[in-house]
Design a protein around this motif. Structure first.
Motif, PDB file in Angstrom:
ATOM      1  N   UNK A   1       4.387   8.908   0.562  1.00  0.00           N
ATOM      2  CA  UNK A   1       4.861  10.133   0.545  1.00  0.00           C
ATOM      3  C   UNK A   1       3.756  11.054   1.420  1.00  0.00           C
ATOM      4  N   UNK A   2       2.282  10.846   1.004  1.00  0.00           N
ATOM      5  CA  UNK A   2       1.454  11.535   1.760  1.00  0.00           C
ATOM      6  C   UNK A   2       1.719  11.388   3.493  1.00  0.00           C
ATOM      7  N   UNK A   3       1.821  10.196   3.752  1.00  0.00           N
ATOM      8  CA  UNK A   3       2.067   9.836   5.071  1.00  0.00           C
ATOM      9  C   UNK A   3       3.371  10.567   5.810  1.00  0.00           C
ATOM     10  N   UNK A   4       4.502  10.382   5.080  1.00  0.00           N
ATOM     11  CA  UNK A   4       5.728  11.204   5.572  1.00  0.00           C
ATOM     12  C   UNK A   4       5.383  12.879   5.532  1.00  0.00           C
ATOM     13  N   UNK A   5       4.731  13.267   4.692  1.00  0.00           N
ATOM     14  CA  UNK A   5       4.527  14.623   4.616  1.00  0.00           C
ATOM     15  C   UNK A   5       3.597  14.839   5.581  1.00  0.00           C
ATOM     16  N   UNK A   6       2.656  14.170   5.992  1.00  0.00           N
ATOM     17  CA  UNK A   6       1.740  14.426   7.133  1.00  0.00           C
ATOM     18  C   UNK A   6       2.636  14.726   8.541  1.00  0.00           C
ATOM     19  N   UNK A   7       3.350  13.508   8.815  1.00  0.00           N
ATOM     20  CA  UNK A   7       3.989  13.637   9.803  1.00  0.00           C
ATOM     21  C   UNK A   7       5.130  14.784   9.996  1.00  0.00           C
ATOM     22  N   UNK A   8       5.790  15.003   8.762  1.00  0.00           N
ATOM     23  CA  UNK A   8       6.822  15.955   8.719  1.00  0.00           C
ATOM     24  C   UNK A   8       6.299  17.393   8.559  1.00  0.00           C
TER      25      UNK A   8
ATOM     26  N   UNK B   1      -6.831  11.727   0.441  1.00  0.00           N
ATOM     27  CA  UNK B   1      -6.087  11.357  -0.805  1.00  0.00           C
ATOM     28  C   UNK B   1      -5.529   9.982  -0.839  1.00  0.00           C
ATOM     29  N   UNK B   2      -5.265   9.846   0.277  1.00  0.00           N
ATOM     30  CA  UNK B   2      -4.782   7.962   0.722  1.00  0.00           C
ATOM     31  C   UNK B   2      -5.771   7.129   0.329  1.00  0.00           C
ATOM     32  N   UNK B   3      -7.260   7.359   0.826  1.00  0.00           N
ATOM     33  CA  UNK B   3      -8.154   6.699   0.458  1.00  0.00           C
ATOM     34  C   UNK B   3      -8.398   6.508  -0.821  1.00  0.00           C
TER      35      UNK B   3
ATOM     36  N   UNK C   1       0.767  -1.290  -0.038  1.00  0.00           N
ATOM     37  CA  UNK C   1      -0.074  -0.143  -0.103  1.00  0.00           C
ATOM     38  C   UNK C   1       0.867   1.336  -0.010  1.00  0.00           C
ATOM     39  N   UNK C   2       1.993   1.049   0.702  1.00  0.00           N
ATOM     40  CA  UNK C   2       2.781   2.308   1.070  1.00  0.00           C
ATOM     41  C   UNK C   2       3.277   2.991  -0.435  1.00  0.00           C
ATOM     42  N   UNK C   3       3.500   1.775  -1.417  1.00  0.00           N
ATOM     43  CA  UNK C   3       4.020   2.365  -2.865  1.00  0.00           C
ATOM     44  C   UNK C   3       2.952   2.809  -3.810  1.00  0.00           C
ATOM     45  N   UNK C   4       1.683   2.665  -3.327  1.00  0.00           N
ATOM     46  CA  UNK C   4       0.494   2.864  -4.249  1.00  0.00           C
ATOM     47  C   UNK C   4       0.401   4.447  -4.807  1.00  0.00           C
ATOM     48  N   UNK C   5       0.361   4.762  -5.903  1.00  0.00           N
ATOM     49  CA  UNK C   5       0.059   6.129  -6.429  1.00  0.00           C
ATOM     50  C   UNK C   5      -0.907   6.297  -7.556  1.00  0.00           C
ATOM     51  N   UNK C   6      -1.232   7.224  -8.190  1.00  0.00           N
ATOM     52  CA  UNK C   6      -2.229   7.487  -9.096  1.00  0.00           C
ATOM     53  C   UNK C   6      -1.584   7.093 -10.452  1.00  0.00           C
ATOM     54  N   UNK C   7      -0.193   6.681 -10.524  1.00  0.00           N
ATOM     55  CA  UNK C   7       0.180   6.519 -12.070  1.00  0.00           C
ATOM     56  C   UNK C   7       0.374   7.718 -12.748  1.00  0.00           C
ATOM     57  N   UNK C   8       0.222   8.947 -12.334  1.00  0.00           N
ATOM     58  CA  UNK C   8       0.173  10.080 -13.229  1.00  0.00           C
ATOM     59  C   UNK C   8       1.124  11.417 -12.492  1.00  0.00           C
ATOM     60  N   UNK C   9       2.066  10.739 -11.722  1.00  0.00           N
ATOM     61  CA  UNK C   9       3.028  11.618 -11.221  1.00  0.00           C
ATOM     62  C   UNK C   9       2.781  12.101  -9.920  1.00  0.00           C
ATOM     63  N   UNK C  10       1.537  11.690  -9.347  1.00  0.00           N
ATOM     64  CA  UNK C  10       1.104  12.211  -7.932  1.00  0.00           C
ATOM     65  C   UNK C  10       1.900  11.280  -6.801  1.00  0.00           C
ATOM     66  N   UNK C  11       1.636  11.858  -5.676  1.00  0.00           N
ATOM     67  CA  UNK C  11       2.461  11.117  -4.543  1.00  0.00           C
ATOM     68  C   UNK C  11       1.940   9.863  -4.309  1.00  0.00           C
ATOM     69  N   UNK C  12       3.033   9.024  -3.664  1.00  0.00           N
ATOM     70  CA  UNK C  12       2.524   7.636  -3.155  1.00  0.00           C
ATOM     71  C   UNK C  12       2.049   7.758  -1.915  1.00  0.00           C
ATOM     72  N   UNK C  13       1.221   6.922  -1.337  1.00  0.00           N
ATOM     73  CA  UNK C  13       0.496   6.633   0.029  1.00  0.00           C
ATOM     74  C   UNK C  13       1.809   6.951   1.330  1.00  0.00           C
TER      75      UNK C  13
END
Length: 169
Positions: free
Chosen positions: A43-50, A142-144, A29-41
């Motif tokens: 990356x979203x989580x790291x951004x949230x925590x950071x 976004x993650x959902x 799941x952590x590597x899932x993305x929209x396949x269009x250049x968007x963030x992965x799951x």
């Protein structure tokens, strides 16, 4: 001092929702993305925590300091480049640092520092906690969406949606 019971409980519930989400994710799941250049799951989580550490480094550097390490004379977020599955500690420590920063500002009856001249949370330091809740909610949405796009079944998505029960307690 105003009654902070509700905003503090909201912030803590937000932390529980993040923990439920982190626990439910698989390594794939952590590597899932929209396949269009968007963030992965991840990356979203790291951004949230950071996000917490980044803002704290601006508004309350003393509270942010434990969230960073020095690499080549540069402060780097401690979890930079780490496995997203390990972000639970980052969320927990960052949330505690945010709470301490807000409580410290309230006890001193003064707004946060504003070195970036953005009028950052000047009306009330508790707005930092509310900003964090709204920010996390946006990224959880976004993650959902990424999990749905990644092939999670309706039953799997329903199980993840059960985190809403935390808000209805």
């Amino acid at each position: 001092m105003p009654d902070l019971t509700l905003p503090l409980e909201t912030f803590r519930r937000n932390a529980r929702v993040n923990a439920v989400l982190l626990t439910a994710l698989t390594p794939t799941d952590f590597g899932l993305s929209d396949e269009r250049g968007g963030w992965t799951v991840g990356k979203h989580l790291a951004h949230m925590a950071g996000f917490r550490a980044d803002w704290l480094s601006n508004i309350s550097p003393a509270h942010a300091e434990p969230l960073f390490r020095v690499v080549d004379d540069t402060f780097v977020w401690r979890w930079e480049g780490q496995d997203p599955a390990d972000l639970g500690e980052a969320f927990a420590l960052s949330d505690e640092a945010a709470l301490r920063a807000v409580q410290g500002a309230l006890e001193k009856n003064q707004p946060f520092a504003d070195p970036w001249n953005e009028s950052t949370y000047q009306s009330n330091p508790v707005h930092f906690l509310m900003h964090t809740v709204v920010h996390d909610s946006h990224h959880r949405g976004q993650i959902m969406a990424l999990l749905r796009l990644g092939g999670h079944t309706p039953e799997q998505m329903d199980a993840l949606d059960n985190h809403w029960a935390i808000w209805r307690e």
